[in-house]
Design an enzyme around this catalytic site. Structure first.
Site, PDB file in Angstrom:
ATOM      1  N   ASP A  18      83.967 -69.666  34.660  1.00 46.90           N
ATOM      2  CA  ASP A  18      84.266 -69.366  33.263  1.00 46.90           C
ATOM      3  C   ASP A  18      83.283 -69.975  32.264  1.00 46.90           C
ATOM      4  O   ASP A  18      83.569 -70.049  31.073  1.00 46.90           O
ATOM      5  CB  ASP A  18      85.689 -69.822  32.909  1.00 46.90           C
ATOM      6  CG  ASP A  18      85.895 -71.312  33.121  1.00 46.90           C
ATOM      7  OD1 ASP A  18      85.007 -71.972  33.697  1.00 46.90           O
ATOM      8  OD2 ASP A  18      86.954 -71.828  32.710  1.00 46.90           O
ATOM      9  N   GLU A  19      82.119 -70.409  32.724  1.00 50.18           N
ATOM     10  CA  GLU A  19      81.095 -70.956  31.843  1.00 50.18           C
ATOM     11  C   GLU A  19      79.735 -70.366  32.181  1.00 50.18           C
ATOM     12  O   GLU A  19      79.366 -70.285  33.357  1.00 50.18           O
ATOM     13  CB  GLU A  19      81.008 -72.479  31.966  1.00 50.18           C
ATOM     14  CG  GLU A  19      82.149 -73.236  31.316  1.00 50.18           C
ATOM     15  CD  GLU A  19      81.903 -74.725  31.304  1.00 50.18           C
ATOM     16  OE1 GLU A  19      82.415 -75.412  30.420  1.00 50.18           O
ATOM     17  OE2 GLU A  19      81.175 -75.209  32.202  1.00 50.18           O
ATOM     18  N   ASP A  37      81.776 -70.314  26.817  1.00 47.18           N
ATOM     19  CA  ASP A  37      82.902 -70.915  27.533  1.00 47.18           C
ATOM     20  C   ASP A  37      84.143 -70.038  27.329  1.00 47.18           C
ATOM     21  O   ASP A  37      84.615 -69.873  26.214  1.00 47.18           O
ATOM     22  CB  ASP A  37      83.150 -72.332  26.986  1.00 47.18           C
ATOM     23  CG  ASP A  37      84.243 -73.066  27.741  1.00 47.18           C
ATOM     24  OD1 ASP A  37      84.739 -72.518  28.744  1.00 47.18           O
ATOM     25  OD2 ASP A  37      84.601 -74.176  27.327  1.00 47.18           O
TER      26      ASP A  37
END
Length: 411
Positions: free
Chosen positions: A106-107, A9
């Site tokens: 973003d993960e 993350d």
């Protein structure tokens, strides 16, 4: 062997991208708020951890964020940097795992099941620490990593030691790990479900320990009850699979003041078409369908779409269709426009050919000259930054981006 799943993350991702895009501005401050100018009507996209201590959070009106944290640096969403760093982080993760799933910009989920021999018995925590350092060294992006035997547990573990932390739930420790959380902390338990459980006296995971499955089914129904019953006990069967093909790309802007002038709206539409074309080409894609979205001052949303006979990717071809759609929308209703967006869908690979069955789109078909100009613009942007080469209409009118922007890929 038990599953070995990681969730990487990116920490305060939009803020970090804004700092990298503007090292002398956002990059020189600990107080950074991303979403637009301080005098905008938009909302906060992300805030640095230092700004969050003042109560600033994503989704908050920008005016409220200014009151809470007036000394912050306010930055627009750095769309190009966000897309670039996404691919850079993904490239690093691909070096560590045969299966990587980008859950969002973003993960990333990684499945390291069966790689024990490859890593010579290294613990999952040690591997996660190496991944974390490698991502930082090669991309400048800080990530927090959670590890577990299931994807939901890995996602929750990633939140334990943020920012730039690692937390791995050992096999057999899943039930004990879950006891620390509130029910609202579980991904998938939204406000409505949390409230339904609260009315029955359950706010924490431990409150479900004495509730049997038939009772929970009577509260929530079969599927949700079974899912929550097992997850609360640390039984997570979620696995990782490579994500399917990208479905659409879109860019939109919220303006500081409602825009009524059709010519100005078309100029702003051109800017969005340029951004959308650049995103398409960066992904090696072409699109068949163009969509224009309008939000009026009273928050009424209207949209229109058109499918081209051939897949397109040049700025001119996207704008030609989008302009025709915008004019159609404006003919149907007048009034100030608060938000304007351009999206493309029905994507195909850059090398795929399709049979032409329909008439040419507005503005004529995409030509080889269109593609050459678009590629030249991309090369200049890569060397000198966004805006190195723009259509004369944009340069002559001096129109700038509005209050808040969102660019990137939708799946």
């Amino acid at each position: 062997m038990p599953p070995r799943i990681l969730l990487a993350d990116c920490d305060s991702y939009f803020v970090r991208c804004a700092m990298l895009a503007d090292p002398e501005g956002a990059g020189a401050s600990e107080l950074v708020i991303v979403g637009g100018r301080a005098d905008s009507r938009g909302v906060v996209t992300s805030a640095s951890y230092a700004a969050r201590k003042f109560g600033v959070h994503a989704g908050m009106p920008m005016a409220t964020a200014v009151r809470l944290c007036p000394n912050a640096v306010f930055a627009p969403v750095p769309g190009e940097m966000v897309n670039r760093k996404h691919h850079e982080v993904r490239a690093v993760l691909d070096d560590f795992s045969p299966v990587v799933e980008a859950a969002s910009v973003d993960e990333f989920y990684l499945d390291l099941t069966g790689t024990e021999m490859l890593y010579r018995g290294e613990s999952l925590e040690q591997t996660a620490l190496r991944i974390q350092r490698e991502v930082m060294d090669r991309t400048g992006i800080s990530i927090s990593i959670g590890g577990a035997t299931g994807r939901t547990l890995a996602k929750m573990a990633a939140s334990v030691n943020k920012p730039f932390g690692v937390h791995v739930v050992p096999p057999g420790g899943e039930a004990a790990f879950m006891q620390r959380f509130e029910l609202s902390d579980i991904p998938g338990v939204g406000p409505a479900l949390a409230e339904a459980l609260r009315r029955r006296g359950a706010t924490a995971v431990r409150d479900l320990a004495g509730i049997d499955l038939p009772t929970l089914v009577s509260w929530l129904g079969d599927s949700r009850a079974e899912w929550l019953y097992h997850l609360a006990r640390g039984e997570d069967v979620g696995r990782v699979s490579p994500r399917g093909p990208q479905k659409s790309v879109s860019h939109e802007r919220t303006f500081a003041k409602d825009v009524r002038d059709p010519e100005e709206l078309e100029t702003r539409l051109m800017m969005l078409a340029v951004d959308t074309g650049a995103s398409l080409r960066a992904e090696g894609l072409r699109a068949r369908t163009v969509t224009v979205r309008i939000r009026y001052g009273d928050f009424t949303d209207k949209s229109a779409s058109r499918t081209a006979p051939d897949p397109i990717q040049s700025d001119r071809a996207i704008f030609a269709i989008a302009r025709d759609l915008l004019r159609t929308l404006l003919e149907r209703r007048s009034g100030g426009v608060r938000l304007l967006g351009v999206g493309v869908s029905k994507l195909v690979g850059d090398q795929e050919d399709e049979l032409v069955l329909f008439d040419d789109p507005p503005g004529g078909p995409e030509t080889e000259r269109d593609r050459i100009l678009a590629e030249a613009s991309d090369r200049l942007a890569g060397r000198f930054g966004k805006g190195a080469l723009v259509p004369a209409r944009i340069a002559n009118r001096g129109v700038r981006d509005g209050t808040r922007g969102r660019g990137g890929s939708e799946t």
